[in-house]
Design an enzyme around this catalytic site. Structure first.
Site: not given
Ligand code: ISL
Ligand code: CA
Length: 552
Positions: A20, A22, A24, A28, A97, A249
């Site tokens: 962080d 700043n 808060d 960031d 991401d 993923e």
């Molecule tokens: O946490 C998990 C694995 O044990 C899953 O339930 C997870 O939510 C899943 O793998 C999907 O993850 C991704 O998409 C989600 C987000 O909450 C996670 O942080 C992300 O990595 C929804 O966008």
């Molecule tokens: Ca901050």
């Protein structure tokens, strides 16, 4: 597959918890910028940023309200450009991401969907069955995957929280929007994407009822759905106009199915994140957890992916931690033998075939914070899971046991930079508490101590860069059924590496696989100062056999 991807070491940043700048209490972009040298020093070659886009933060940025701007708490697009340029000047690539299965319900498109049919068709919105939702699918965050749309008789699909409506990828206009977003960031100089739950983006036509199941009902209708590869290829064509890295993923994916994503001519993705090794100690995360799971299960999951992807001409991603998983020392290692087990796990992972990922703090051997009170947690999934477990009749004690072990917040406590207040993460009040062990476990101390986990990671990364066999070698596991040790061999161009890890807190007799002569070899890495015929608790040892002598 590009060679730079095979040779990359990727460092994941969860911006909210990193640094962080700043006061808060929230990490960031400027904070990230101030620590790029640290990441460079570690030896990483690329960073992956968990989402930094505009978001109301129902799911910490995985609920995006504007794909072309930066979250207010994290800074501005200007800050981002400075950070990107700084990273590039240090030779670090940056991947972002990409969260396209869903948006935030506060995204402009979802707001417009109420009045404009064009945008309504951006989402999956359907009439209910009487008083019931359109089908019986359940959400990853527990409960039905449907919520009433705008208070009427229609429902919208949300595979995650109700503030994360799923996009209708079958609509070509949505795909065009996504290609525009890809171009926007690629034109700014971003080097690729980690694609969030990418194998869920195509849903079966008609959204049929799901089979009976204790969790994730309906998954057979959207995991690796009918038009998934068509869509991935469309996006890949845009990505291929640039020099990019993509890692998807992919939930509930088997190693065999992974080949469809990462092997053959022009595969749609470069790598996938698998989950098999993340489910060896639990059933659907909350239903059952077993910290004393059989270590051979973990080995099997890892080796299956090694064998299948290598034989099938794919390429693995290697990870033990991310922002969704507990800390690996607390899970697969031992908090009482923290440094030993952290180094052993690093060795076990980094010498496999694939591109290694380090999640922020893993290189410090950070552990789960062990929060006892539900009010210390912040994650939407944790609260939903607590509710589910309550409805299932789990006592408070049982619920807290599971939460303490599995909660995603285990990985989300602030990075411990030094031993000052709040571990040097912030001058203000951190959004989530700092792990109480920060006076002992912190980056400043680790940099100064030659035997730290951090310095071990540096050696490991440097060794990997010097040893083609560590990157390209094939893979053979020995004694797969042992629960006490893991032994595997890598071979390439006349060189052999033998990796031996004690997976327990006890001494274990050293077993050398038949046909291997270690007397000719040389120990190139060990997490203990002295070696003998006995493997010390969590000892990890790497032998280099044959091949050209190493020039260090
Ligand atoms: O946490 C998990 C694995 O044990 C899953 O339930 C997870 O939510 C899943 O793998 C999907 O993850 C991704 O998409 C989600 C987000 O909450 C996670 O942080 C992300 O990595 C929804 O966008
Ligand atoms: Ca901050």
């Amino acid at each position: 597959m590009k060679d730079w991807i095979k040779n990359a070491v990727i460092y994941q940043i969860y911006p909210r918890s990193f640094c962080d700048s700043n006061g808060d209490g929230i990490g960031d972009i400027n904070g990230i910028c101030s620590k790029l040298e640290y990441i460079k020093e570690l030896g990483a070659t690329c960073i992956w940023l968990s989402p930094v886009y505009k978001s109301p933060n129902d799911d910490n940025g995985y609920d995006i309200s504007d794909y072309r701007d930066i979250m207010t708490e994290f800074g501005t697009l200007g800050d981002f450009k400075v950070m990107l340029a700084t990273a590039h000047s240090l030779g670090l690539r940056v991947i972002m991401d990409l969260v396209i299965n869903h948006t935030s319900d506060e995204h402009e498109w979802f707001k417009l969907a109420r009045t404009d049919p064009k945008y309504r068709d951006y989402y999956i919105i359907k009439k209910g069955r009487g008083k019931k939702p359109p089908n019986n699918w359940s959400s990853f965050f527990t409960g039905p995957a449907w919520e009433r749309f705008d208070g009427g008789d229609d429902y919208y699909l949300h595979l995650f929280s109700k503030k994360q409506p799923d996009l209708n990828m079958d609509n070509p206009a949505v795909r065009e929007e996504i290609k525009g977003i890809l171009r926007f960031w690629l034109d700014l100089g971003v080097d690729g994407f980690r694609c969030d739950v990418i194998n869920l983006i195509s849903k079966a036509p008609g959204l049929p009822q799901g089979k009976r199941s204790i969790a994730l009902r309906g998954r057979e209708h959207y995991v690796n759905g009918p038009r998934l590869f068509e869509y991935l290829k469309e996006f890949r064509a845009v990505l291929d106009e640039y020099d990019t890295l993509t890692v998807g993923e992919c939930v509930l994916l088997t190693a065999q199915d992974a080949l469809n994503f990462v092997a053959g001519e022009n595969p749609p993705l470069d790598m996938v994140f698998s989950f098999e090794h993340m489910s060896v100690d639990n059933i659907f995360k909350w239903l059952y957890v077993n910290p004393n799971f059989k270590r051979s299960k973990l080995k099997k999951a890892l080796s299956d992916w090694q064998h299948r992807l290598i034989e099938g001409g794919g390429w693995n991603s290697l990870y033990f931690e991310n922002h969704d998983q507990p800390r690996s020392v607390s899970r697969f290692g031992n908090e009482s033998l923290r440094t030993e087990s952290a180094k052993m796990l690093a060795t076990l992972l980094f010498f496999m075939q694939g591109t290694p990922f380090i999640y922020q703090g893993q290189e410090l051997g950070m552990t789960n914070p062990g929060f006892d009170k539900l009010s210390d947690y912040r994650d939407v999934e944790t609260f939903r899971a607590d509710g589910l477990m309550k409805r299932m009749g789990f006592t408070k004690k049982m619920r807290m046991k599971r939460i303490k072990y599995m909660s995603r917040d285990n990985a989300r406590t602030p990075i411990q930079w030094d031993d000052s207040v709040n571990a040097g993460f912030t001058n203000g009040e951190p959004w989530i508490a700092v792990n109480a062990n920060y006076k002992k476990v912190n980056a400043k101390r680790a940099i100064q101590s030659p035997d730290s986990v951090l310095n071990y990671y540096k050696r490991l990364i440097a060794l990997r860069a010097m040893l083609p066999v560590a990157v390209y070698g094939d893979y053979t596991e020995h004694y797969p059924r042992s629960n006490r040790f893991m032994i595997y061999e890598r071979k390439y161009g006349g060189a052999t590496l033998l990796v031996i890890c004690n997976l327990t807190a006890k001494d274990v007799d050293l077993v050398i696989p038949k046909g291997l002569d270690i007397s000719e070899g040389r120990v190139i890495l060990c997490n203990y100062p002295n070696i003998s015929a006995v493997l010390q608790p969590y000892e990890a040892r790497v032998y280099y056999l044959g091949g050209k002598p190493l020039n260090e």
